[in-house]
Every structure is written in structure tokens, then in C-alpha cells.
Design an enzyme around this catalytic site. Sequence first.
Site, PDB file in Angstrom:
ATOM      1  N   GLU A 288      -5.209  -9.674   0.259  1.00  0.00           N
ATOM      2  CA  GLU A 288      -6.066  -9.642   1.624  1.00  0.00           C
ATOM      3  C   GLU A 288      -7.483  -9.887   1.281  1.00  0.00           C
ATOM      4  O   GLU A 288      -8.038  -9.037   0.404  1.00  0.00           O
ATOM      5  CB  GLU A 288      -5.733  -8.420   2.360  1.00  0.00           C
ATOM      6  CG  GLU A 288      -4.320  -8.367   2.967  1.00  0.00           C
ATOM      7  CD  GLU A 288      -4.164  -7.105   3.764  1.00  0.00           C
ATOM      8  OE1 GLU A 288      -5.469  -6.480   4.098  1.00  0.00           O
ATOM      9  OE2 GLU A 288      -3.145  -6.790   4.328  1.00  0.00           O
TER      10      GLU A 288
ATOM     11  N   GLU B  31       0.882  -1.179  -0.056  1.00  0.00           N
ATOM     12  CA  GLU B  31      -0.067  -0.015  -0.021  1.00  0.00           C
ATOM     13  C   GLU B  31       0.830   1.359   0.159  1.00  0.00           C
ATOM     14  O   GLU B  31       0.381   2.155   0.597  1.00  0.00           O
ATOM     15  CB  GLU B  31      -0.998  -0.065   1.082  1.00  0.00           C
ATOM     16  CG  GLU B  31      -2.111  -1.197   0.875  1.00  0.00           C
ATOM     17  CD  GLU B  31      -3.113  -0.894   1.923  1.00  0.00           C
ATOM     18  OE1 GLU B  31      -3.139  -0.258   3.052  1.00  0.00           O
ATOM     19  OE2 GLU B  31      -4.233  -1.573   1.661  1.00  0.00           O
TER      20      GLU B  31
END
Length: 447
Positions: free
Chosen positions: A364, A253
Site C-alpha cells: 500500500e 498486518e
Amino acid sequence: MSRDLATPSSDLQDYYDHIPPAHRISDYNTLSSQNQQNIPLSAVDVTDPEPYSDIPGASTPRTRPHFGDRRGEYAGYVEEKSRDGRRKLWVLGALSALVIAIVLAIILGVVLSRKSSSSSSSTSSSSGNDTISGDPSQFTKDARLKQSFWGIAYTPEGTLYPDCGAELSDVVTDMQLLSQLTTRIRVYGADCNTTALVLTAIELTKTNLTVYIANFPEADDNGEAYDRQKTAIQSAIQTYGTSHIAGVTVGNEFILDYLDDNGGTDPNSAIGDAGAEILLGFINDTKTMLSDLNVDLKIGNADAGSYFNDLVLESVDYGMANVHPWFANQSINDAAGWTWSFFETTDVALAQTLANQPDMSIAETGWPTNSTNVGNESDGPSVASEANLQIFLDTFVCQANANGTEYFFFEYFDETWKTEVYGGVEGYWGLFYSNRTLKNVEIPDCS
């Protein structure tokens, strides 16, 4: 706390069966083909989520248009925390280069000592008082566990920088349990000796696990975090080889955080490209490091599902996308189908427009089971509960396996530090409680 126990659609298996397998794009000519199917889901809109306030007492609801793990959303009520803790939910810990070298040397001595001793002898870990008795490869299997997951996201306990305190005995236990659930795991960084501890534990337990190791760099520290982890990764590869390493993920991220910190929203804007330039420096340096080691490993990047920068993705072998139906305010009954739909139309589709066509996986996905407060116990239509985790397990895992979707279930066990620092649902995503006891769920049998 209320419970949403609605039964998922009985037609969901048909939904998966009739959708072209993810990543087999040669047989997937147009994205519009999926919209012509009779999808038995009521909400798979991936563009306009309802407002969702994740900050207790916040006067203005926030939205999560990226549908990924959003650490930055929590900065508003943890200002008193350290800068690292405030900006990175997934910041893992780190040892100094000297400590890493010492720990690696000790672990190597342990492995060599074990090889020269009988299987009944005790094994010492990288921590002075941590001892593993007997042969870690001889462990009792848990009949409740099934090797049904394509992969699982894993963070060793005690790897939060700078408070490193991971114990090899704990990681050994983790590998014994994880190996009964999957053959693949991904970690988030290399600090606090994460890479060496995981590879050591895999070797000691003789389990059939491969790991996507990782470097979790910062954008504004002149490469300090990256260099620290690079040293650890390099040492671990030199010590343990690559037989249990599937790839090296650089950045988690990174672009999302860079945009947050610099007032941007578009990953391919001038701001996004500026962040990409920094990240590409780390990626290219990792390529050089592996080349100097005469090692051939895939290099990838992980980011929130709709925050990949094209320049980054076209420079790696694989991309890992965080795709969370909870943060997209999806009903638990729609969560599995929405996850697949978003991943296909956003991430797989993007990869196919790039010249290198990188492999794509879901980094995820999962469902939380609890919350520290009432304000965060619901994503709108459904609540955080073990009953709803069971529904997501039953409607996603085997179906994703069947249609070829590569994913890492989030996550192995609850992480108490997230509960302490961030509150809400952040610490309750595990299949296991933090004490490594299986939650009140039944692992799907996909055999």
C-alpha cells in the site's frame, strides 16, 4: 481546508534514474550507496517522525513509527463499535460455509449458462436480483485512464463481515475500470465470496488481470476466520483454476496487530515470535491445502513496513509492505522519494538477509484526498487533498515503474464504511470516489 500546492522537485526523475532498481539486489551491493547520491529531497528520515495525533480530542499525541496503515490507532474513539470493527480496519466480510457453497454453485451455473448462450443474453450474478445485461467483455474504454500502475489495492464493495452484500455487477464494473489502470490487483481476504466474485468478474470481462487472493486470519479466534476463508479459497480455485491468480497472501498486518494486542513493539521479540507461531500455522496449512489441490502458487504475507517477523518472512515466497508517507508525517514534495527510500532500506534490505530472499513489494502507498474533521486533514507538513494526490501520482508512479519497484497503489476507490466507522482520512484514499467516478486527477501516462 488549506492546500499545499508546492511544485515537486524537477530533479526527482533523476533521483529515481540513478538509484539501483528495487529487487535487482544482485546489482545492489550496499545500502550506503544510495546515501552517496545527490538526492533532491529535504526529508527522508525514516527513524524519528514528529508526533501526530490522529484521535480527535486526544490529550497525548501519538506517533506512527511503523509508517504503515495503523488500524489500532483508532481504537480509542470507536470503543462502542463491535470488536471486529474496532480491531481491524481491513476486516472484510464473510458468508457462512453453506452460503458460500450455494453462491459458488450459482455463479458457476451463471458462467456455464453464459458460455452456452449468445453474447447478447443477460447474466445473473450470485445475488438474486443482480443481473448483468449484454456481454461484460464489451465495454467502453475511458480515455482518461492509463494502464500505468504496477498494481492496485482493491476491496469489493459489500464485503464487510458479517454484513455481506457484494453484487457481481459492481465487481464486473470494477474489473472493467481496473483493467484500464493495471494488470494486477490485490485483495485482503476471502470472506463474503470475494475470491469467487473477483475471478468470475475477470472471466466475464475477459480482462488481462491477475489477482493476489488472500486470507485475513485472526489471532484469537481459534482459526475460525482462517478456516472460513480457506474453504472459500479452496472452492474458488477448484471452480476457476489459477490462470488469473498470482499468489495467496496469508495475513495482513497480523504481527502489528498481535503486538498491539499484547503490549509489544518489536516484531522479532518473544511476543512477536509468539504471534509468528500462530501465523505460521495458517501459512503452513495454506501450503498443504494448495499441495492437496496439486496447485503451484506463491504464498506471501503482508504487514506494516517495519513490522515483518523474520520467521514469517523466511517462510514465504513474497512479502508485501505497507509504506505510507502520510502516516510518516512526510511533506507531499518528499513523499515519493521517502517511500522508495524507506522500502529499500527497511523491507528489501531485510529480505536480502534471509536465506530464502523473498520477493518484496509495496502493498500500500498513496495519499488521502479528504478528511471528516479538521484535526485529521493534515499529516503535519501537508494536507489531504486531490491536488496533493496528483503530486504523488506524478512523482511516484512512472518513476517506480522505471526503477523496477513493485507496488500496489492504495487504493481503487473510497470506502464509505471506513468513513462511518473510523472517520478522519481513512475513507478517502481512492483514485475514484465511492460511486466509481474518477477524482479530479490526471492518471500519469508512463508509456
